[in-house]
Design a protein around this motif. Structure first.
Motif, mmCIF file in Angstrom:
data_model
loop_
_atom_site.group_PDB
_atom_site.id
_atom_site.type_symbol
_atom_site.label_atom_id
_atom_site.label_comp_id
_atom_site.label_asym_id
_atom_site.label_seq_id
_atom_site.Cartn_x
_atom_site.Cartn_y
_atom_site.Cartn_z
ATOM 1 N N GLU A 63 23.481 42.063 6.813
ATOM 2 C CA GLU A 63 23.086 44.438 6.648
ATOM 3 C C GLU A 63 23.368 44.683 7.308
ATOM 4 O O GLU A 63 24.094 46.451 6.528
ATOM 5 N N TYR A 64 23.292 44.894 8.765
ATOM 6 C CA TYR A 64 23.276 46.002 9.455
ATOM 7 C C TYR A 64 24.460 45.451 10.683
ATOM 8 O O TYR A 64 24.221 44.025 11.548
ATOM 9 N N PHE A 65 25.160 46.853 11.952
ATOM 10 C CA PHE A 65 25.672 45.837 12.324
ATOM 11 C C PHE A 65 24.893 46.243 13.127
ATOM 12 O O PHE A 65 23.805 46.643 13.970
ATOM 13 N N GLU A 66 25.108 45.301 14.678
ATOM 14 C CA GLU A 66 24.103 45.228 15.906
ATOM 15 C C GLU A 66 24.882 45.479 16.730
ATOM 16 O O GLU A 66 25.594 46.331 17.631
ATOM 17 N N GLU A 67 26.044 44.783 17.382
ATOM 18 C CA GLU A 67 27.422 44.881 18.204
ATOM 19 C C GLU A 67 28.055 43.771 18.114
ATOM 20 O O GLU A 67 28.514 43.407 17.467
ATOM 21 N N SER A 68 29.157 44.473 18.826
ATOM 22 C CA SER A 68 30.754 43.322 18.752
ATOM 23 C C SER A 68 31.310 42.960 20.133
ATOM 24 O O SER A 68 31.397 43.558 21.253
ATOM 25 N N GLY A 69 31.406 41.163 19.666
ATOM 26 C CA GLY A 69 31.682 40.225 21.201
ATOM 27 C C GLY A 69 30.858 40.566 22.215
ATOM 28 O O GLY A 69 29.403 40.352 21.378
ATOM 29 N N THR A 70 30.873 41.459 23.412
ATOM 30 C CA THR A 70 29.990 41.871 24.909
ATOM 31 C C THR A 70 30.061 43.294 24.336
ATOM 32 O O THR A 70 29.239 43.707 25.722
ATOM 33 N N VAL B 225 31.040 52.858 14.941
ATOM 34 C CA VAL B 225 31.918 53.808 14.034
ATOM 35 C C VAL B 225 31.737 55.228 13.727
ATOM 36 O O VAL B 225 31.223 55.256 13.443
ATOM 37 N N ARG B 226 33.335 55.233 13.221
ATOM 38 C CA ARG B 226 33.603 57.105 12.709
ATOM 39 C C ARG B 226 34.047 57.426 11.439
ATOM 40 O O ARG B 226 34.893 56.354 10.758
ATOM 41 N N ILE B 227 32.881 57.695 10.681
ATOM 42 C CA ILE B 227 33.115 57.717 9.462
ATOM 43 C C ILE B 227 33.830 59.765 9.136
ATOM 44 O O ILE B 227 32.827 60.364 9.624
ATOM 45 N N ALA C 180 25.100 50.166 7.723
ATOM 46 C CA ALA C 180 24.865 49.181 6.922
ATOM 47 C C ALA C 180 26.361 48.481 6.467
ATOM 48 O O ALA C 180 27.039 49.153 6.874
ATOM 49 N N VAL C 181 27.088 47.689 6.947
ATOM 50 C CA VAL C 181 27.680 46.659 6.456
ATOM 51 C C VAL C 181 28.295 47.573 4.987
ATOM 52 O O VAL C 181 28.824 47.403 5.120
ATOM 53 N N LYS C 182 27.580 47.491 4.027
ATOM 54 C CA LYS C 182 27.753 47.919 3.007
ATOM 55 C C LYS C 182 28.589 49.737 2.885
ATOM 56 O O LYS C 182 29.485 50.309 3.123
ATOM 57 N N THR C 183 28.001 50.933 4.104
ATOM 58 C CA THR C 183 28.097 52.036 4.350
ATOM 59 C C THR C 183 30.242 51.973 5.183
ATOM 60 O O THR C 183 30.822 53.010 4.164
ATOM 61 N N PHE C 184 29.848 50.846 5.898
ATOM 62 C CA PHE C 184 30.937 50.774 6.426
ATOM 63 C C PHE C 184 32.463 50.120 5.563
ATOM 64 O O PHE C 184 33.206 50.817 5.492
ATOM 65 N N LYS D 78 37.891 56.439 9.441
ATOM 66 C CA LYS D 78 39.019 56.472 10.848
ATOM 67 C C LYS D 78 39.014 55.542 11.522
ATOM 68 O O LYS D 78 40.082 56.069 12.417
ATOM 69 N N GLU D 79 38.103 55.357 12.091
ATOM 70 C CA GLU D 79 37.795 53.765 12.923
ATOM 71 C C GLU D 79 37.036 53.289 13.487
ATOM 72 O O GLU D 79 35.862 54.088 14.070
ATOM 73 N N VAL D 80 37.166 51.842 14.138
ATOM 74 C CA VAL D 80 35.847 51.519 14.644
ATOM 75 C C VAL D 80 36.354 51.399 16.492
ATOM 76 O O VAL D 80 37.459 50.450 16.102
ATOM 77 N N TRP D 81 35.001 51.253 17.301
ATOM 78 C CA TRP D 81 36.123 50.690 18.279
ATOM 79 C C TRP D 81 34.725 50.331 18.976
ATOM 80 O O TRP D 81 32.851 49.927 19.039
ATOM 81 N N GLY D 82 34.359 49.341 20.205
ATOM 82 C CA GLY D 82 33.545 48.697 21.552
ATOM 83 C C GLY D 82 33.830 49.282 22.398
ATOM 84 O O GLY D 82 34.650 49.888 22.784
#
Length: 357
Positions: free
Chosen positions: A221-228, A233-235, A274-278, A288-292
């Motif tokens: 239910e919660y983000f941790e990392e993306s790939g490596t 997350v920008r809200i 939280a994934v739900k928040t996203f 607005k945007e998401v990045w690693g």
């Protein structure tokens, strides 16, 4: 420190406009062996293969960790490292978790400077160009015994680098596979962490996604990392990123982005995402945007995110509108000596730091 210069350097055949990242190696490398409870002499030697047995314990039992960092060349030919003390501290943190001996500052920082100074001609100049450097430690004892090894090798190798991702990518939120777990080695740059991520990433690739947003192992239910990479997350105009923990890597680029954002007056919240928040933010238009971020990629902007069989499109922002790209430019300008360095992150590699022996 012993420096043995190559008698057959390959730099004359290196084409900075045509090379493969990760497959093109500079002329020299650093090696240092651990035996009988202590590290030996630090050596800079010609790059090449080393003799190892298939019974080497690092291969069989996974005692191996590494770092990723870069050297940069400015328009005047000066060469800089970026926050090497952070990588020095982190490799020892990883080594401790894997029951391996700590490296010394002479081995790590001294070895880095000597290697980069000797092979500074390999650092390509220009936008997005750098020298990617890989310090690593692994068990070399020849023994099929499931225990802490008695012999290790510390090494530093390097490869010229250019821009990693040139276009926005699509990622998938994981709802089954996890990158790490409580009590595990997620915070360490353990080699096995990457091996375990390859199969889930392959499955995501088959669905048309380049990478995965890893979620927590217990609830997903919660983000941790993306790939490596560490994920941001920008809200609206607030940046969110998960706090580091025993499951999340304390990324140098992540920390740099946070400090640069605060310097610009951008609101930053280091808290669970939280994934739900996203998903709610994507639905109501506040996302607005998401990045690693990471050393190799610097910044990878996401164009769409897969979740529950649906591909959610993200806003397309101009360079000026994007916090991700604005902060990336701030960071790269500091790394390449195109801007003031108010943090003291840039470390000049002086010429001829060591005499050849």
């Amino acid at each position: 420190m012993i420096i043995q210069k190559s008698t057959n350097p390959r730099i004359s055949s290196f084409d900075p406009n045509n090379f493969a990242f990760g497959n093109t190696f500079i002329d020299h490398m650093v090696i240092c062996e651990y035996e009988n409870g202590k590290w030996g002499e630090v050596k800079v030697v010609p790059y090449g293969p080393l003799p190892f047995s298939p019974a080497m314990m690092g291969v069989n039992y996974g005692q191996a960790c590494f770092e990723g960092m870069k050297a940069y060349k400015d328009k005047d030919g000066q060469v800089f490292l970026f926050r090497p003390e952070k990588n020095f501290a982190r490799i020892n943190k990883s080594a401790e978790r894997l029951a391996m001996p700590a490296v010394t500052e002479e081995m790590f920082i001294g070895g880095l400077k000597a290697l980069v100074d000797l092979d500074r001609a390999w650092i390509p100049e220009g936008e997005g160009m750098s020298l990617y450097i890989r310090p690593l430690i692994f068990a070399t004892e020849e023994a099929l015994k499931a225990r802490i090894a008695n012999k290790y090798l510390f090494a530093i190798v390097a490869t010229p680098a250019k821009s990693y991702y040139t276009a926005p990518v699509s990622v998938k939120i994981s709802d089954y596979y996890s990158r790490s777990a409580n009590g595990g080695v997620g915070f360490a740059k353990a080699a096995g962490n990457y091996a375990a991520s390859f199969y889930p990433t392959q499955l995501a690739n088959e669905e048309g996604y380049e990478q995965i947003i890893w979620t927590d192992d217990s609830t997903h239910e919660y983000f941790e990392e993306s790939g490596t990479m560490n994920v941001f997350v920008r809200i609206n105009d607030t940046i969110y990123t998960p706090p580091t923990s025993e499951k999340i890597l304390d990324g140098v680029t992540r920390d740099s982005f946070l400090q640069l954002a605060k310097r610009r007056g951008i609101e930053v919240k280091v808290e669970p995402i939280a994934v739900k928040t996203f998903i709610d933010a994507q639905r109501n238009g506040t996302l607005k945007e998401v990045w690693g971020v990471g050393t190799a990629v610097v910044t990878s902007v996401f164009q769409s995110v897969g979740y529950n069989g649906e591909k959610l499109e993200l806003p397309r922002l101009s360079n000026e509108e994007s916090f991700a790209l604005t902060l990336q430019k701030d960071l790269v300008d500091i790394q390449t000596n195109q801007a003031e360095d108010p943090f003291g992150w840039r470390v000049l590699v002086e010429k001829n730091v060591m005499e050849t022996v």
